[in-house]
Scaffold this motif. Structure first.
Motif, PDB file in Angstrom:
ATOM      1  N   ARG A   1     126.096 -10.743 -34.908  1.00  0.00           N
ATOM      2  CA  ARG A   1     127.406 -11.212 -34.457  1.00  0.00           C
ATOM      3  C   ARG A   1     127.556 -12.705 -34.683  1.00  0.00           C
ATOM      4  NH1 ARG A   1     129.143  -6.835 -32.801  1.00  0.00           N
ATOM      5  NH2 ARG A   1     128.106  -5.372 -31.398  1.00  0.00           N
TER       6      ARG A   1
ATOM      7  N   GLN B   1     118.016  -2.614 -19.917  1.00  0.00           N
ATOM      8  CA  GLN B   1     118.493  -3.455 -18.811  1.00  0.00           C
ATOM      9  C   GLN B   1     117.499  -4.603 -18.553  1.00  0.00           C
ATOM     10  OE1 GLN B   1     119.520  -0.571 -15.696  1.00  0.00           O
ATOM     11  NE2 GLN B   1     121.523  -0.265 -16.672  1.00  0.00           N
ATOM     12  N   PRO B   2     117.955  -5.668 -17.901  1.00  0.00           N
ATOM     13  CA  PRO B   2     117.127  -6.880 -17.807  1.00  0.00           C
ATOM     14  C   PRO B   2     115.783  -6.678 -17.108  1.00  0.00           C
ATOM     15  CG  PRO B   2     119.404  -7.383 -17.251  1.00  0.00           C
ATOM     16  CD  PRO B   2     119.307  -5.892 -17.379  1.00  0.00           C
TER      17      PRO B   2
ATOM     18  N   TRP C   1     122.630  -5.285  -9.795  1.00  0.00           N
ATOM     19  CA  TRP C   1     123.660  -5.884 -10.637  1.00  0.00           C
ATOM     20  C   TRP C   1     124.497  -6.746  -9.723  1.00  0.00           C
ATOM     21  CZ3 TRP C   1     122.995  -6.085 -15.481  1.00  0.00           C
ATOM     22  CH2 TRP C   1     122.570  -4.978 -16.247  1.00  0.00           C
TER      23      TRP C   1
ATOM     24  N   LEU D   1     127.824  -9.809  -9.461  1.00  0.00           N
ATOM     25  CA  LEU D   1     128.774 -10.791  -9.961  1.00  0.00           C
ATOM     26  C   LEU D   1     128.418 -12.094  -9.266  1.00  0.00           C
ATOM     27  CD1 LEU D   1     132.105  -8.792 -10.108  1.00  0.00           C
ATOM     28  CD2 LEU D   1     130.874  -9.822 -12.027  1.00  0.00           C
TER      29      LEU D   1
ATOM     30  N   SER E   1     133.244 -15.234 -11.957  1.00  0.00           N
ATOM     31  CA  SER E   1     131.875 -14.752 -11.807  1.00  0.00           C
ATOM     32  C   SER E   1     131.311 -14.168 -13.090  1.00  0.00           C
ATOM     33  CB  SER E   1     131.825 -13.679 -10.712  1.00  0.00           C
ATOM     34  OG  SER E   1     132.232 -14.236  -9.490  1.00  0.00           O
TER      35      SER E   1
ATOM     36  N   ILE F   1     122.680 -14.050 -24.116  1.00  0.00           N
ATOM     37  CA  ILE F   1     122.855 -13.889 -22.668  1.00  0.00           C
ATOM     38  C   ILE F   1     121.525 -13.482 -22.022  1.00  0.00           C
ATOM     39  CG2 ILE F   1     123.646 -11.467 -22.769  1.00  0.00           C
ATOM     40  CD1 ILE F   1     125.001 -14.176 -20.355  1.00  0.00           C
TER      41      ILE F   1
ATOM     42  N   MET G   1     132.556  -0.077 -28.614  1.00  0.00           N
ATOM     43  CA  MET G   1     133.360   1.105 -28.320  1.00  0.00           C
ATOM     44  C   MET G   1     134.742   0.633 -27.854  1.00  0.00           C
ATOM     45  SD  MET G   1     132.212   3.928 -25.551  1.00  0.00           S
ATOM     46  CE  MET G   1     133.071   5.453 -25.214  1.00  0.00           C
TER      47      MET G   1
ATOM     48  N   LEU H   1     139.683  -3.180 -25.908  1.00  0.00           N
ATOM     49  CA  LEU H   1     139.492  -3.476 -24.479  1.00  0.00           C
ATOM     50  C   LEU H   1     138.953  -4.889 -24.294  1.00  0.00           C
ATOM     51  CD1 LEU H   1     137.988  -0.033 -23.408  1.00  0.00           C
ATOM     52  CD2 LEU H   1     140.235  -0.926 -22.740  1.00  0.00           C
TER      53      LEU H   1
ATOM     54  N   MET I   1     128.842   0.234 -24.186  1.00  0.00           N
ATOM     55  CA  MET I   1     129.362  -0.216 -25.481  1.00  0.00           C
ATOM     56  C   MET I   1     130.823  -0.661 -25.390  1.00  0.00           C
ATOM     57  SD  MET I   1     126.758   0.042 -27.411  1.00  0.00           S
ATOM     58  CE  MET I   1     127.523  -0.287 -28.999  1.00  0.00           C
ATOM     59  N   GLN I   2     131.490  -0.353 -24.262  1.00  0.00           N
ATOM     60  CA  GLN I   2     132.886  -0.781 -24.068  1.00  0.00           C
ATOM     61  C   GLN I   2     132.992  -2.220 -23.569  1.00  0.00           C
ATOM     62  OE1 GLN I   2     134.784   1.789 -21.214  1.00  0.00           O
ATOM     63  NE2 GLN I   2     135.721   3.018 -22.815  1.00  0.00           N
TER      64      GLN I   2
ATOM     65  N   PRO J   1     130.849  -7.545 -26.243  1.00  0.00           N
ATOM     66  CA  PRO J   1     129.637  -7.348 -27.043  1.00  0.00           C
ATOM     67  C   PRO J   1     128.746  -8.590 -27.141  1.00  0.00           C
ATOM     68  CG  PRO J   1     131.554  -7.574 -28.462  1.00  0.00           C
ATOM     69  CD  PRO J   1     132.076  -7.532 -27.054  1.00  0.00           C
ATOM     70  N   TYR J   2     129.265  -9.746 -26.747  1.00  0.00           N
ATOM     71  CA  TYR J   2     128.495 -10.983 -26.883  1.00  0.00           C
ATOM     72  C   TYR J   2     127.713 -11.307 -25.615  1.00  0.00           C
ATOM     73  CZ  TYR J   2     131.891 -11.508 -30.657  1.00  0.00           C
ATOM     74  OH  TYR J   2     132.674 -11.292 -31.756  1.00  0.00           O
ATOM     75  N   VAL J   3     128.355 -11.166 -24.463  1.00  0.00           N
ATOM     76  CA  VAL J   3     127.718 -11.665 -23.233  1.00  0.00           C
ATOM     77  C   VAL J   3     127.561 -10.609 -22.157  1.00  0.00           C
ATOM     78  CG1 VAL J   3     128.433 -14.046 -23.657  1.00  0.00           C
ATOM     79  CG2 VAL J   3     129.913 -12.556 -22.305  1.00  0.00           C
ATOM     80  N   VAL J   4     127.972  -9.378 -22.401  1.00  0.00           N
ATOM     81  CA  VAL J   4     127.806  -8.346 -21.363  1.00  0.00           C
ATOM     82  C   VAL J   4     127.002  -7.146 -21.886  1.00  0.00           C
ATOM     83  CG1 VAL J   4     128.917  -6.961 -19.592  1.00  0.00           C
ATOM     84  CG2 VAL J   4     130.005  -9.086 -20.328  1.00  0.00           C
TER      85      VAL J   4
ATOM     86  N   PRO K   1     124.781  -6.785 -24.159  1.00  0.00           N
ATOM     87  CA  PRO K   1     123.335  -6.955 -24.370  1.00  0.00           C
ATOM     88  C   PRO K   1     122.501  -6.790 -23.096  1.00  0.00           C
ATOM     89  CG  PRO K   1     124.550  -8.659 -25.556  1.00  0.00           C
ATOM     90  CD  PRO K   1     125.552  -7.939 -24.688  1.00  0.00           C
ATOM     91  N   LEU K   2     123.164  -6.789 -21.935  1.00  0.00           N
ATOM     92  CA  LEU K   2     122.432  -6.553 -20.673  1.00  0.00           C
ATOM     93  C   LEU K   2     122.395  -5.060 -20.336  1.00  0.00           C
ATOM     94  CD1 LEU K   2     124.134  -9.406 -18.584  1.00  0.00           C
ATOM     95  CD2 LEU K   2     121.872  -9.482 -19.673  1.00  0.00           C
ATOM     96  N   TRP K   3     123.149  -4.255 -21.071  1.00  0.00           N
ATOM     97  CA  TRP K   3     123.256  -2.800 -20.849  1.00  0.00           C
ATOM     98  C   TRP K   3     123.626  -2.424 -19.417  1.00  0.00           C
ATOM     99  CZ3 TRP K   3     123.803   0.313 -24.841  1.00  0.00           C
ATOM    100  CH2 TRP K   3     123.426  -0.210 -26.095  1.00  0.00           C
ATOM    101  N   PRO K   4     124.702  -3.043 -18.902  1.00  0.00           N
ATOM    102  CA  PRO K   4     125.149  -2.628 -17.566  1.00  0.00           C
ATOM    103  C   PRO K   4     125.633  -1.185 -17.633  1.00  0.00           C
ATOM    104  CG  PRO K   4     126.237  -4.650 -18.293  1.00  0.00           C
ATOM    105  CD  PRO K   4     125.580  -4.039 -19.500  1.00  0.00           C
ATOM    106  N   ASP K   5     125.268  -0.379 -16.677  1.00  0.00           N
ATOM    107  CA  ASP K   5     125.668   1.023 -16.706  1.00  0.00           C
ATOM    108  C   ASP K   5     126.925   1.205 -15.878  1.00  0.00           C
ATOM    109  OD1 ASP K   5     123.513   0.430 -14.660  1.00  0.00           O
ATOM    110  OD2 ASP K   5     124.443   2.249 -13.869  1.00  0.00           O
TER     111      ASP K   5
ATOM    112  N   PRO L   1     139.774  -8.091 -19.816  1.00  0.00           N
ATOM    113  CA  PRO L   1     138.436  -7.472 -19.845  1.00  0.00           C
ATOM    114  C   PRO L   1     137.428  -8.276 -19.025  1.00  0.00           C
ATOM    115  CG  PRO L   1     138.845  -8.706 -21.862  1.00  0.00           C
ATOM    116  CD  PRO L   1     140.119  -8.742 -21.080  1.00  0.00           C
ATOM    117  N   SER L   2     137.794  -9.491 -18.687  1.00  0.00           N
ATOM    118  CA  SER L   2     136.839 -10.363 -18.015  1.00  0.00           C
ATOM    119  C   SER L   2     136.827 -10.027 -16.532  1.00  0.00           C
ATOM    120  CB  SER L   2     137.261 -11.812 -18.263  1.00  0.00           C
ATOM    121  OG  SER L   2     136.494 -12.665 -17.469  1.00  0.00           O
ATOM    122  N   PHE L   3     135.977  -9.056 -16.142  1.00  0.00           N
ATOM    123  CA  PHE L   3     136.085  -8.580 -14.756  1.00  0.00           C
ATOM    124  C   PHE L   3     135.577  -9.596 -13.749  1.00  0.00           C
ATOM    125  CE2 PHE L   3     131.792  -7.360 -15.357  1.00  0.00           C
ATOM    126  CZ  PHE L   3     131.708  -6.522 -16.458  1.00  0.00           C
ATOM    127  N   GLY L   4     134.874 -10.627 -14.228  1.00  0.00           N
ATOM    128  CA  GLY L   4     134.491 -11.713 -13.321  1.00  0.00           C
ATOM    129  C   GLY L   4     135.659 -12.603 -12.933  1.00  0.00           C
TER     130      GLY L   4
END
Lengths: 314, 381, 350
Positions: free
Chosen positions: A17, A85-86, A93, A95, A104, A135, B61, B65, C124-125, C128-131, C133-137, C241-244
């Protein structure tokens, strides 16, 4: 009826990227153990920095340094972490609103147990040792009301590599299943559409022109006609044989649709539309539920088929 | 149906790797140009439509969004279209329908592809169990059909090279094109490596990063507008027994519906410029026939006679086309936008003199999805 | 605007895992047959087709292409596809009907969520740059949202369990539901957390399924259906998209869509709320008050990804078709934490 055959399907790629100036600055600073936000049109400081304002859509440019310490604004507890995951032990998890920021950041908090974390808890960044400008340079946050670490020197980054590895189970369709089981025995089983009576090889979940499942199995011989072809001269990712070679549409005798396969055993310049061919099978012990049981097709030596006999299958 | 017009177009400088921008930055480069061209600002936009080819290309994906801020879509309706390679064209048609239906006054349509984030060849051939692995590569799917066309039409071998040389020379006139080859010749194309015989290296499209955006409006926002005279979408299955891959019925049906809606009875004489989706050179004569510009088997004669050059009877791809720039998801919208530019008179060095009616065309999948429009300088009656 | 109505709806059973492929053909063939047969139509009577699905759910590019085989699309059809829940495909079809080119449209969606690991796929939604890569479920993220609402006093774990119990009870009258049966909120609250404060019952199940809706305009709708569900408001909006930066306990996009679509006075609502607290959040955002919500059980009783929103509209329309309601609402959501919301308001006319 047995369940259709299934097998693992892994989708893996390391995406490269380019970050652009805004995210590039943020990620470069992470490498320096420093967190940078950006001021939005309404004056709020966003961390991570947003490239475009969520209210006015204008491009944001005013970077603001913030602390690597902050407050938990909301959290959930993950008792069983997932791949990627980290942390590989239970974590939260959260915020996290960093000191100096108005919004946040999502990250993991290594709190040990859910009893130890709460909304309002103070946290600080635990930096990874080998930082690359991502990140994940923030290994996680830890519960602490101490100060953050001092920044260090590091070069800028403009790219970030993101590995994506997803795991699926691929299932054959009920009409494809007998075809695949047939292949394991060296048989070529097609299906006839009950509406248009066309013979499909390989069979499809439904006849594409009638939208109904095919029902009647038809066994075909392993001889056919080349309808059209191309000579592959170019190397590409995932290629199995060195070029040049011929990729050809083969119309098996009795089938109504051709499929792509390899044509070997003949010089590419001697291949013709209408050439008659036969299958060359791999040794039986290598057979599986795949058309690769046929290693390739080769000329059968029969006279070419007339153009009219396959012109409707181009 | 209410009248609708393209009132602004914008595109990025297309390149193999646009490493200077993020995906959001890439989209905004095109959007900001389109909005400036239209003379509109964010409050003037009622809805956004984003088109893009498979999500696996960028590894995101539903990227609309995460792009919602950059697309100025927050608080607005946002749609994401995906119809394979034709998606850019479908995106324009869907955006047009939002205005034609009277649902919105002004809609922003955007399409992009950032191919450098991954490898399209990988994304399109993820090894699915039980399926024959792709052993032919990108052009390998289409090359056998090109061979079928040559055989059926009895076309001389140099026609493909003529298309490639023309499109690349046109690309050299287009400041945004990825490939600019003003000195290319039919001979140099024919001397380039044969990749997927009968397709040579210089006859294939590049792999590009790029984006395109257009503003569609119920009312003109300046003295220039490209009025939408007709739109058409058609789909047929990828493969079926008896399918004609050279002259697919879906393309024929779409064209017939398109000409009828636009009130065109003789496309060859009534259309002034065309932007046709030609990723491999031979698709120019194939689509000329499929679209009804010529009789079956005669398309190559138009090309061979030089009539598809700028200044010819039917200029095809004055912008340089897909052969000069191919940000996949955006390639279709680029065709539609370039058609609009021709009738707005904003095509600069690749302007077709006096173009009043132009065709934008896109196709995708295994030549199974078709999207088209006709735009004109006059408001339709 | 032209009068357009939902005149037909069919769906597959919601199941944990189908034997079928990820391209949905096996699920779509029978429901196309059901919905067209029920209306006395054939494929050639349909003017426009539109579908919703996701390549990442299937794990490969162009998964929607093979789905077209279920139609039998030759002669060629007028067709389009959104990489979204099929509720947005319905919106696109409604727009097409408003253009006046065609009088009928068939919309479908499908998803085989069981093929992959849904909690990871949905990461994957994210950015892609800062969220990502942490694979939040998806459960972890929803857990944060649920806790924020609990701590703000907007809902409670008990209220969430009551939503789940109501869903399971309502689903007892829905033969296609995946989860149904009498359960007490107390028993549910005894279960362990899967993503504290979420328990299993707070999360929609993993479901494979497909559904389809037929739209028709004006007299064509009246011919096809005794009591068409006339669409009187159809709106959708998206949030940042920035939920923070967002207040996660509110949903401005749902509020705006509901207001624009005219949600006032609906008698029945089918909400696409994959988590119990999201049903409470959405009921509030749409100003639903004390009306019947999710008589089908909603997605907590079965959540076929990428068509669950379309199914909500179909389920709501059924209440008009069968005469049990005269004004209904179907809702769909898309994106992480209710980022995007769609509202379709339908009315019966006597």
């Amino acid at each position: 009826m047995p369940r259709p055959l299934s097998a693992p399907l892994d989708v893996g790629f390391d995406y490269t990227r380019s970050t652009g100036p805004t995210l590039g600055r943020f990620l470069s600073d992470l490498r320096r153990r420093k967190v940078t936000g950006i001021r939005g049109a309404d004056g709020r400081v966003h961390v991570p920095p947003l490239e475009y304002d969520p209210v006015t859509a204008q491009r944001l440019t005013e970077f603001v340094d913030v602390a690597s310490t902050g407050v938990v604004r909301g959290w959930s507890w993950i008792p069983e972490p997932l791949e990627g995951q980290p942390l590989d032990r239970p974590f939260a998890w959260a915020l996290i609103q960093l000191d100096g920021a108005d919004t946040s950041l999502l990250h993991a908090v290594d709190a040990g147990s859910p009893d130890r974390i709460s909304t309002g808890a103070r946290v600080r960044v635990r930096w990874r040792g080998d930082r690359v400008g991502a990140i994940t340079d923030i290994e996680c946050f830890e519960l602490s009301d101490g100060p953050g670490d001092e920044p260090v020197e590091a070069d800028d980054v403009t790219m970030v590599t993101t590995p994506v590895h997803l795991h699926y189970t691929h299932t054959a369709s009920p009409t494809e299943d007998p075809f695949l089981r047939g292949l394991m025995e060296g048989r070529l089983l097609a299906q006839r559409c009950p509406a248009c009576e066309k013979v499909y090889f390989p069979p499809r979940p439904a006849c594409p022109t009638d939208g109904v499942p095919t029902t009647d199995a038809v066994e075909l011989s392993d001889r056919g006609t080349i309808t059209t072809f191309c000579v592959v001269n170019v190397p590409f990712l995932g290629q199995r044989i060195p070029p040049p070679y011929v990729s050809a549409y083969v119309l098996l005798d009795g089938a109504d649709i051709p499929f792509l396969h390899l044509l070997l055993g003949v010089a590419p310049e001697d291949v013709r539309m209408g050439m008659r061919v036969e299958a060359v099978w791999k040794p039986r012990e290598e057979w599986g539920p795949t058309m690769q049981n046929i290693d390739h097709f080769k000329p059968s030596g029969e006279p070419d088929a007339p153009f009219d006999s396959y012109s409707q299958h181009l | 149906m209410r009248p609708a017009a393209v009132v602004g177009t914008g595109q990025t400088h297309h390149a193999a790797k646009r490493l200077d921008v993020s995906m959001a930055g890439l989209c905004r480069e095109a959007i900001d140009r389109a909005m400036a061209d239209a003379g509109v600002d964010w409050p003037d936009i009622d809805a956004v439509v984003l088109g893009k080819a498979p999500d696996l290309f960028e590894g995101v994906m539903m990227p609309e969004l995460f792009l919602a801020d950059a697309l100025g879509a927050v608080g607005k309706p946002l749609l994401r279209v995906h119809t394979a390679g034709s998606v850019g064209g479908t995106t324009a048609n869907v955006a047009a329908s939002l205005v034609q239906a009277g649902v919105h006054k002004r809609v922003l349509a955007v399409a992009f592809e950032k191919q450098s984030e991954s490898n399209a060849m990988w994304a399109l051939s993820v090894p699915t169990p039980f399926t024959m692995p792709v052993h032919a590569g990108a052009g390998g799917y289409f090359a056998p059909h090109v061979r079928s066309y040559i055989r059926r039409a009895g076309a001389p071998e140099h026609v493909g090279a003529m298309v490639a040389a023309k499109d690349r020379r046109n690309g050299a006139r287009n400041p945004y094109a990825h490939l600019k080859q003003p000195d290319i010749t039919v001979e140099s194309v024919r001397a380039s490596q044969m990749l997927w015989d009968p397709i040579r290296y210089d006859e294939t499209c590049p792999s590009s990063d790029g984006a395109c955006a257009i503003v569609i409006s119920a009312e003109p926002t300046s003295s220039r507008a490209a009025w939408i005279h007709a739109t058409a979408l058609r789909t047929e299955p990828t493969t079926f027994a008896g399918r004609d891959q050279v002259n697919p019925r879906a393309g024929q049906d779409a064209a017939r519906a398109l000409w009828k809606q636009a009130g065109i009875t003789d496309p060859l004489s009534e259309v002034d410029a065309t932007e046709i989706y030609v990723p491999f050179s031979w698709f120019e004569p194939m689509w000329l026939e499929n679209l009804g510009f010529t009789e079956i088997g005669q398309g190559w004669k138009l090309t061979e006679a030089g009539e598809t050059e700028i200044g010819g009877r039917l200029p095809v791809n004055p912008s340089g086309g897909v052969l000069s720039s191919n940000p996949i998801g955006a390639s279709g919208l680029l065709r539609f936008a370039e058609a609009a530019m021709q009738v707005m008179g904003t095509a600069g060095d690749h302007q077709v003199d006096g173009a009043r009616r132009a065709l934008g065309h896109a196709y995708g999948g295994g030549s199974q999805f078709f999207a088209m429009w006709v735009v004109g300088s006059e408001k339709p009656a | 605007m032209r009068d357009v109505a939902v005149v037909g709806f069919a769906q597959t059973p919601c199941v944990r895992e189908t034997d079928g492929t990820t391209n949905g053909v096996e699920m779509l063939v029978p429901i196309f047959h059901e919905v067209l047969g029920g209306l006395g139509l054939t494929k050639s009577d349909i003017g426009f087709w539109c579908s919703g699905s996701s390549d990442y759910l299937a794990g490969r590019a162009f998964s929607f292409v093979s789905a077209v085989d279920a139609i039998g699309a030759f002669p060629p059809i007028m067709e389009s596809h959104v990489e979204m829940d099929a509720a947005w495909a319905l919106y696109e079809a409604w727009v097409k009907l408003q253009c006046g080119e065609v009088d009928t449209a068939l919309v479908y969606g499908f998803g085989k969520s069981s093929a992959g690991q849904l909690r990871r796929v949905m990461a994957m939604q994210l950015d892609p740059y800062v969220v990502t890569p942490l694979w939040p479920d998806s459960l972890g993220l929803a857990g944060i949202q649920a806790r924020m609402g609990i701590e703000d006093g907007l809902w409670s774990e008990r209220a969430m369990a009551e939503v789940a119990a109501r869903s399971r009870a309502a689903a007892m009258s829905n033969p296609l539901a995946q989860l149904s049966g009498p359960v007490s909120p107390e028993d549910l609250l005894d279960e362990p957390y899967v993503a504290d404060p979420l328990r299993r019952h707070d999360c929609a199940p993993i479901t494979d399924g497909a559904s389809t809706v037929v739209l028709a305009a004006g007299d064509r709708a009246r011919e096809l259906c005794e009591r068409p569900a006339w669409i009187t408001g159809f709106e959708h909006r998206v949030d940042s998209p920035s939920f923070g930066t967002r207040d996660l306990t509110a949903s401005p996009s749902a509020v705006a869509a509901g207001k624009a679509a005219g949600a006032d006075g609906v008698e029945v609502a089918e909400l696409h709320a994959p988590f119990t607290h999201q049903e409470l959040l959405l009921s509030q955002a749409l100003g639903l008050g004390d009306i019947t919500v999710n008589p089908s059980g909603g997605v907590l009783a079965g959540n076929p990804m990428f068509t669950a929103g379309l199914s909500r509209i179909g389920e709501a329309a059924r209440r008009v078709h069968d005469g049990t309601a005269s004004k209904v609402l179907g809702h769909a959501t898309s994106g992480p934490l209710l980022q995007q919301n769609l509202v379709c308001v339908m009315e019966g006319r006597d």
